[in-house]
Design an enzyme around this catalytic site. Structure first.
Site, mmCIF file in Angstrom:
data_model
loop_
_atom_site.group_PDB
_atom_site.id
_atom_site.type_symbol
_atom_site.label_atom_id
_atom_site.label_comp_id
_atom_site.label_asym_id
_atom_site.label_seq_id
_atom_site.Cartn_x
_atom_site.Cartn_y
_atom_site.Cartn_z
ATOM 1 C CE LYS A 63 -3.493 2.353 2.758
ATOM 2 N NZ LYS A 63 -4.418 2.310 3.875
ATOM 3 C CD GLU B 264 9.266 -6.106 7.130
ATOM 4 O OE1 GLU B 264 8.971 -5.000 6.625
ATOM 5 O OE2 GLU B 264 9.138 -6.364 8.339
ATOM 6 N N GLY C 32 -4.769 -1.953 5.013
ATOM 7 C CA GLY C 32 -3.972 -3.093 4.534
ATOM 8 C C GLY C 32 -4.656 -4.422 4.792
ATOM 9 N NE ARG C 33 -6.464 -3.803 10.875
ATOM 10 C CZ ARG C 33 -5.798 -2.654 10.998
ATOM 11 N NH1 ARG C 33 -4.624 -2.511 10.403
ATOM 12 N NH2 ARG C 33 -6.275 -1.663 11.693
ATOM 13 C CD GLU D 22 -1.811 -4.439 11.361
ATOM 14 O OE1 GLU D 22 -2.425 -4.269 10.299
ATOM 15 O OE2 GLU D 22 -0.589 -4.694 11.390
ATOM 16 C CG HIS E 266 -4.972 -36.018 16.105
ATOM 17 N ND1 HIS E 266 -5.234 -37.240 16.677
ATOM 18 C CD2 HIS E 266 -5.924 -35.833 15.149
ATOM 19 C CE1 HIS E 266 -6.275 -37.791 16.067
ATOM 20 N NE2 HIS E 266 -6.717 -36.951 15.137
ATOM 21 C CE LYS F 108 5.543 -1.137 9.836
ATOM 22 N NZ LYS F 108 4.613 -0.447 8.969
HETATM 23 O O1 F6P Z 1 3.108 -3.170 9.770
HETATM 24 C C1 F6P Z 1 1.755 -3.104 9.618
HETATM 25 C C2 F6P Z 1 1.320 -2.812 8.224
HETATM 26 O O2 F6P Z 1 1.218 -1.444 8.044
HETATM 27 C C3 F6P Z 1 0.010 -3.514 7.931
HETATM 28 O O3 F6P Z 1 -1.087 -2.826 8.389
HETATM 29 C C4 F6P Z 1 0.071 -3.655 6.456
HETATM 30 O O4 F6P Z 1 -0.849 -4.600 6.005
HETATM 31 C C5 F6P Z 1 1.503 -4.071 6.288
HETATM 32 O O5 F6P Z 1 2.208 -3.307 7.243
HETATM 33 C C6 F6P Z 1 2.081 -3.865 4.915
HETATM 34 O O6 F6P Z 1 2.040 -2.532 4.529
HETATM 35 P P1 F6P Z 1 2.215 -2.115 3.017
HETATM 36 O O7 F6P Z 1 1.106 -2.710 2.245
HETATM 37 O O8 F6P Z 1 2.183 -0.623 3.019
HETATM 38 O O9 F6P Z 1 3.550 -2.637 2.548
#
Ligand code: F6P
Length: 545
Positions: free
Chosen positions: A212, A218, A273-274, A359, A390, A515
């Site tokens: 987003k 990452e 995002g979620r 979240e 199990h 972060k």
């Molecule tokens: O670290 C949390 C977050 O902001 C989430 O809410 C989001 O889904 C994820 O990181 C990834 O963010 P982006 O889509 O901006 O890379």
């Protein structure tokens, strides 16, 4: 009731007090008695929404409980909040944003004007572009740098930009194009990318970078390394245009990364995002299952939205489920909520729901900025049945903790294993689901166990206390539409809970500090002679090790 007239402390309201008093009456009752004393209980406590059936008869409630919970919902301003969310009001107050994931699944002929712009038109413009792109990859018209067709699609993203697509892809594998390899990279642990690409051919691999913000450490690190891997194989910068697409709200950052804008698919700041699997973030899913199936998935979500928006409380499935979660979290004091899909295809659903619920509702201040006055956000966890049986079900059945659980099952399997054996296997599978919820609810008494001839000193060990609450959610089969319904159901459950607690379920400030600190720590780790200024003593010692 308007949002502003919501009480500052929901726990000081008469509605809360009535529920607390009711809880004192219900808590000692056993589900055995509740079933015995009310022959119509199952009928009374079964509700349907689109293709989903929610049996909530095995909850520790009487006929009085839900009306009291509905009164609490009213007091918390939920009806007005539902209207405000669907209308595009800025109910995400800490970020001053609308919350409009529901607009992502509005049909083409709908319209919703927000801040002077018809967002449904925008949504369908992007969906059309995604559809054309997905079709070209699926048909082989889209070719890579060397002219080869694409055989592997790798989504690079994390959090909502990974969990939604990977969960939904796994869930709908039976509907996917089996000639395409579809994979997902999320972790900044380099082994994730290495293992994902190790047997892929750069000439036939397409990366979809999903973020987003397009600033997530990452995702950008993985994307840069994926580009290096691609260029090491194809040797020419111009290959990027044919092997990279981007999904983001941040066109500038996508350009900076070097991805052709023609391969960029946008969405909007009003999609969290979620809550974004149904936006362009679902592009890898659309490539896998095709635009038509993706359309069915969206239609399923929309059907659940309409149900949630219009059904009266006593038939409103997400409202009932969300309020039952409040009942346990706040009145029984439970800490966790298990989600137990009886479908191997849904093996990533618990992980997806962990982000969606935790979240969203892991907050300790209200939207007004004052501390909450009751516990929020249960810990969500789970595994598909029967594997979980199990592993951890022992604690569910005989442990000292109360763990409300959702059991999710399907009447028909979504696979095509031949023969009668496969059908029997599905019956066996479903029998396990029904047996577990019955055992959890009704248990087995010492008398029943002794009557079976169990030695006296073993009887106590075999007693199954029962009275463990579960919901059973059933659907005809795990189709794209049903998956959409299930996801939208849980989105609205999350919304209901957050609304009772008065928190902002749509921000996530709590993940920011870690972060920032990780970024500050990188030079300390890579520098031969680092300065440890500003680092705490424990971190310094760990870095030195
Ligand atoms: O670290 C949390 C977050 O902001 C989430 O809410 C989001 O889904 C994820 O990181 C990834 O963010 P982006 O889509 O901006 O890379």
């Amino acid at each position: 009731m308007s949002a502003s007239s919501r009480p500052a402390d929901i726990t000081s309201t008469p509605e809360w007090a009535a529920l607390a008093a009711h809880h004192r009456e219900v808590e000692p009752l056993h589900l055995r008695e509740l079933f015995d004393s009310d022959p119509d209980r199952v009928e009374a406590f079964t509700a349907t929404a689109a293709d989903l059936v929610l049996d909530h008869s095995k909850h520790r409630i009487t006929r009085d409980t839900l009306p009291l919970l509905f009164a609490l919902a009213e007091r918390a301003g939920i009806p007005d909040r539902v209207t405000a969310m669907f209308r595009g009001d800025h109910i995400n107050t800490s970020e001053d944003r609308a919350v409009l994931h529901t607009a992502l699944r509005q049909p083409r002929d709908a319209s919703l004007t927000v801040d002077g712009q018809d967002v449904v038109t925008d949504v369908h413009e992007v969906l059309d572009r995604m559809g054309a792109f997905a079709d070209s990859v699926r048909s082989g018209t889209w070719t890579g740098h060397t002219g080869e067709r694409i055989r592997a699609v790798v989504n690079i993203g994390i959090g909502g930009s990974d969990l939604g697509p990977v969960m939904a892809y796994e869930a709908l594998k039976a509907y996917s194009d089996r000639d395409l390899t579809v994979r997902f990279v999320s972790n900044i642990d380099p082994t994730d990318l290495a293992e994902t690409v190790r047997d892929l051919d750069p000439a036939s691999t397409l990366f979809i970078v999903s973020s987003k913000t397009f600033t997530t450490l990452e995702t950008l690190t993985n994307a840069r390394n994926a580009r290096d891997w691609l260029l090491a194989g194809l040797g020419d910068d111009s290959a990027v245009a044919k092997h990279f697409a981007a999904v983001s709200t941040n066109a500038e950052k996508v350009r900076e990364f070097g991805i052709d804008e023609a391969n960029m698919f946008g969405f909007w700041d009003w999609v969290g995002g979620r809550y974004s699997v149904d936006s362009a973030i679902g592009l890898s899913l659309m490539v896998a299952v095709g635009p038509d199936r993706f359309g069915e998935f969206l239609a399923g979500m929309h059907a659940m939205d309409e149900h949630f928006r219009t059904a009266p409380p006593e038939r409103n499935v997400p409202l009932i489920a969300g309020l039952l979660n409040v009942w346990y979290a706040n009145f029984f004091g439970v800490q966790t909520h298990a989600v137990l899909p009886y479908s191997q295809y849904l093996h990533r659903l618990p992980a997806y729901l962990q982000q969606l619920t935790m979240e969203s509702n892991g907050k300790s201040v209200q939207q007004t900025g004052v501390p909450v006055t009751t516990t929020t956000g249960e810990i969500w966890w789970g595994e598909p049945g029967t594997n979980g049986q199990h592993a951890f079900y022992q604690l569910l059945h005989q442990g000292t903790r109360l763990v409300p659980a959702d059991f999710i099952g399907f009447a028909r399997p979504a696979h095509d294993l031949p023969g009668e054996g496969a059908a029997d296997m599905h019956d066996l599978f479903s029998a396990n689901l029904f047996a577990q919820t019955a055992a959890l609810a009704f248990g087995k008494t010492a008398e029943e166990i002794a009557a079976e001839g169990t030695p006296a000193d073993v009887v106590a060990h075999k007693v199954m206390p029962g009275n463990r609450p579960t919901s059973t959610i059933l659907a005809p089969e795990l189709s794209p539409s049903v998956l959409g319904q299930l996801i939208a159901f849980y989105e609205h459950v999350t919304f209901v809970e957050g609304s009772v607690w008065g928190i902002d379920s749509f921000d996530q400030w709590g993940v920011e500090l870690g972060k920032v600190m990780a970024k500050q720590m990188v030079p300390v780790l890579s520098d031969a002679d680092p300065s440890y200024d500003g680092l705490d003593a424990s971190s310094v010692a760990l870095v030195k090790r």
